[in-house]
Scaffold this active site. Structure first.
Site, short mmCIF file in Angstrom:
data_model
loop_
_atom_site.label_atom_id
_atom_site.label_comp_id
_atom_site.label_asym_id
_atom_site.label_seq_id
_atom_site.Cartn_x
_atom_site.Cartn_y
_atom_site.Cartn_z
CE LYS A 148 -11.52 -5.70 -13.58
NZ LYS A 148 -11.67 -3.71 -12.76
CB SER B 172 -11.32 -4.90 -16.87
OG SER B 172 -12.59 -4.33 -17.32
CB THR C 215 -18.70 -4.65 -23.41
OG1 THR C 215 -17.61 -4.27 -22.52
CG2 THR C 215 -19.85 -5.03 -22.66
CG ASN D 233 -17.48 0.86 -24.13
OD1 ASN D 233 -17.91 0.01 -23.75
ND2 ASN D 233 -16.60 1.71 -24.50
CE LYS E 219 -22.00 -2.43 -12.85
NZ LYS E 219 -22.06 -3.19 -14.08
CE LYS F 198 -20.96 -9.25 -15.99
NZ LYS F 198 -21.72 -7.72 -16.79
N1 LIG Z 1 -18.88 -0.41 -20.22
C1 LIG Z 1 -19.27 -1.28 -19.96
O1 LIG Z 1 -17.36 -1.74 -20.47
C2 LIG Z 1 -19.74 -2.37 -19.91
C3 LIG Z 1 -21.08 -2.61 -20.19
N2 LIG Z 1 -21.94 -3.12 -19.55
C4 LIG Z 1 -23.67 -2.16 -19.34
O2 LIG Z 1 -23.62 -2.35 -20.41
C5 LIG Z 1 -25.30 -1.39 -20.69
C6 LIG Z 1 -24.85 0.23 -21.11
O3 LIG Z 1 -23.29 0.37 -20.89
P1 LIG Z 1 -22.82 1.47 -21.63
O4 LIG Z 1 -22.31 1.39 -22.75
O5 LIG Z 1 -20.90 1.32 -20.69
O6 LIG Z 1 -23.04 2.88 -21.07
P2 LIG Z 1 -22.90 3.91 -22.53
O7 LIG Z 1 -23.17 5.30 -20.85
O8 LIG Z 1 -21.97 4.20 -22.98
O9 LIG Z 1 -24.14 4.21 -22.97
C7 LIG Z 1 -25.27 3.81 -22.63
C8 LIG Z 1 -26.11 4.31 -23.80
O10 LIG Z 1 -27.74 3.98 -23.46
C9 LIG Z 1 -28.14 4.84 -23.76
N3 LIG Z 1 -29.57 5.00 -23.40
C10 LIG Z 1 -30.03 5.34 -21.84
N4 LIG Z 1 -31.29 5.11 -21.62
C11 LIG Z 1 -31.38 4.28 -22.83
C12 LIG Z 1 -32.79 4.11 -22.67
N5 LIG Z 1 -33.62 4.76 -21.95
N6 LIG Z 1 -33.29 3.86 -23.84
C13 LIG Z 1 -32.25 3.71 -24.95
N7 LIG Z 1 -31.04 4.48 -25.08
C14 LIG Z 1 -30.92 4.77 -23.79
C15 LIG Z 1 -27.47 5.97 -23.67
O11 LIG Z 1 -27.97 7.63 -24.41
P3 LIG Z 1 -27.63 8.42 -24.24
O12 LIG Z 1 -26.09 8.86 -24.24
O13 LIG Z 1 -27.89 9.40 -25.34
O14 LIG Z 1 -27.82 9.18 -22.84
C16 LIG Z 1 -26.65 5.66 -24.42
O15 LIG Z 1 -26.51 5.52 -25.76
C17 LIG Z 1 -25.06 -0.71 -19.09
O16 LIG Z 1 -26.06 -1.84 -18.80
C18 LIG Z 1 -23.84 -1.36 -18.77
O17 LIG Z 1 -24.19 -1.69 -17.28
C19 LIG Z 1 -22.08 -4.22 -19.27
C20 LIG Z 1 -20.72 -4.87 -19.35
C21 LIG Z 1 -19.45 -3.95 -19.59
O1 LIG Z 2 -14.58 -4.38 -16.84
C1 LIG Z 2 -15.06 -4.34 -15.78
O2 LIG Z 2 -14.50 -4.49 -14.72
C2 LIG Z 2 -15.99 -4.25 -15.27
C3 LIG Z 2 -17.55 -4.17 -16.36
C4 LIG Z 2 -18.98 -3.83 -15.58
O3 LIG Z 2 -18.74 -3.13 -15.09
C5 LIG Z 2 -19.74 -5.36 -16.46
O4 LIG Z 2 -19.11 -5.78 -16.93
O5 LIG Z 2 -21.46 -4.56 -16.11
#
Ligand SMILES: NC(=O)C1=CN([C@@H]2O[C@H](COP(=O)(O)OP(=O)(O)OC[C@H]3O[C@@H](n4cnc5c(N)ncnc54)[C@H](OP(=O)(O)O)[C@@H]3O)[C@@H](O)[C@H]2O)C=CC1
Ligand SMILES: O=C(O)CCC(=O)C(=O)O
Length: 417
Positions: free
Chosen positions: A69, A350, A189, A220, A105, A93
């Protein structure tokens, strides 16, 4: 100088915990290698008629406790090494929060900002068809990650369903509600980050209502974490950033207002009038109680770790801190809630979505939130107990908890290392 491998960094963390547990060499080996690594190079027709070839990956690290997953990301810096590390963290996780999955992944090396929506759809459908040979609702279930969203999950689900000949709701999670998504997945998240942030404050005898918070990344994870920390805990979110830079407001931001601004402003917070412009580096060094790195990996390295002034770091992103940086952070008595515990809320909901899809029976949002809160709180408590039992840091304790579960599943299934 060669870039440090993210996967090697992840293995360093794992081995630190394996030492504490005195894990056998053979079990270390079994748990260190990804089970499957698939790389696909595939053509996509661009809007101007040209063909471009893109490279994508899907890695399944471990499936001892259930199907693989984990999300799929679209980013120009995606590499196999990165995807291996992210799949590895997914194994721990899912184990640390006790949901019946292994770790997987995926990623495509692409800058989605350079593609039209139709190009992204064609790329998504082709990539998913290419990785379909190892995907299945009982084998490997993808989800959103950086730069992917519910619409892309809908295209994946549709592509797979067309290829198979009938609709398969359980093939991906993070889908739109109308086609089998779960209420509460989009915020999940961030909600999990908010739960562990509150637990961490409670553990440190700090008052959430007096807490100042800075969040790096306003996608997100970052935006929902900021919103829920402000709205539900009453803390003041004084610093925020995205790729365009940071903003500071000592009175605290109205997160709904900022999300609405971002959504009307090409997805960036740049130019928001109710805050002072700061850099991403300034954001990391703000004098706050909680810092939530929620952007990409390696945000905090040995170069800037000594500037971090927060009392608690809650890792919303995967791998936002290198092992060397963490040593410096811990030496400065900063409490770190590690990524694969702190951001497990997304995969937990999820799991709820997958269960709902398999049963064709859908839950109220209150039930989703209640179940998520319980799982996150209990996982936090269990890791704290392990931390205190062995006098170790919280990341190592989270690994110990997770490794115990995966090693036991491995043994029960008949491997006796
Ligand atoms: N989505 C999920 O459910 C999950 C996500 N994660 C992790 O959380 C993190 C963020 O994911 P998610 O929120 O989904 O991704 P998104 O694409 O929704 O958002 C990423 C954010 O980070 C910003 N960003 C990118 N590069 C930089 C930088 N150098 N400095 C500051 N901000 C930056 C982006 O800015 P901009 O939009 O302006 O490019 C955006 O605001 C990742 O590590 C992901 O693996 C972990 C668990 C679950
Ligand atoms: O929702 C999921 O299955 C996984 C989300 C994810 O990629 C993460 O937790 O880093």
């Amino acid at each position: 100088m060669a870039e440090t491998s993210l996967f090697q960094n992840a293995l360093k963390q794992f081995n630190k915990a394996a030492d504490v547990m005195d894990l056998s060499q053979s079990m270390r080996q079994v748990l260190s290698f990804p089970k499957r690594e698939l790389t696909v190079n595939f053509p996509v027709r661009m809007d101007n008629g040209e063909i471009r070839v893109f490279t994508g990956h899907r890695v399944q690290h471990n499936v001892a406790r259930g199907p693989a997953k984990g999300g799929i990301r679209y980013h120009q810096n995606v590499t196999l090494d990165e995807v291996k590390a992210l799949a590895f963290w997914m194994t721990w996780k899912c184990a640390v929060v006790g949901i019946p999955y292994g770790g997987g992944k995926g990623g495509v090396c692409v800058n989605p900002q350079e593609l039209s929506i139709n190009e992204i759809e064609r790329l998504s459908r082709r990539y998913f068809s290419e990785i379909q040979i190892i995907i299945g609702e009982g084998e490997d279930i993808p989800a959103p990650d950086v730069n992917t969203n519910a619409q892309i999950m809908a295209w994946y689900m549709d592509t797979y369903s067309m290829n198979i000949g009938h609709s398969v709701l359980g093939i991906v999670t993070g889908k739109p509600l109308e086609i089998g998504g779960s209420k509460g997945r989009t915020e999940a998240t961030g909600r999990g980050v908010r739960v562990v942030a509150e637990e961490a404050l409670r553990y440190k005898d700090m008052d959430p209502k007096k807490a100042k918070v800075a969040v790096q990344g306003f996608g997100n994870v970052g935006s929902y974490a900021a919103k829920l920390i402000a709205e539900e805990m009453g803390s003041r979110v004084v610093g925020l950033s995205d790729v365009s830079g940071g903003l500071y407001n000592p009175d605290g931001f109205d997160i709904d207002d900022l999300m609405a601004y971002r959504d009307q402003n090409n997805g960036v917070i740049e130019g928001y009038p109710k805050g002072q412009k700061i850099s991403n580096e300034d954001l990391l060094s703000l004098d706050v109680d909680i810092l939530v790195p929620a952007a990409l990996e390696n945000a905090i390295t040995e170069k800037n770790a000594r500037n971090v002034r927060a009392k608690i770091v809650v890792e919303g992103a995967n791998g936002p801190m290198t092992p060397e940086a963490e040593d410096m952070i811990l030496a400065n008595n900063i409490f770190v809630v590690p990524d694969f515990l702190a951001n497990a809320g997304g995969v937990t909901v999820s799991y709820f979505e997958w269960v709902q899809g398999l049963q064709h029976y859908f839950w109220d949002v209150e039930d989703v939130r209640r179940a998520l809160h319980k799982i996150m709180k209990e996982a936090f408590g269990s890791v704290i107990s392990t931390m205190n039992k062995y006098s170790i840091d919280m990341r190592t304790a989270a690994y110990v908890d997770a490794i115990e579960k995966v090693a036991l599943a491995t043994k029960l299934r008949g491997i006796y290392p």
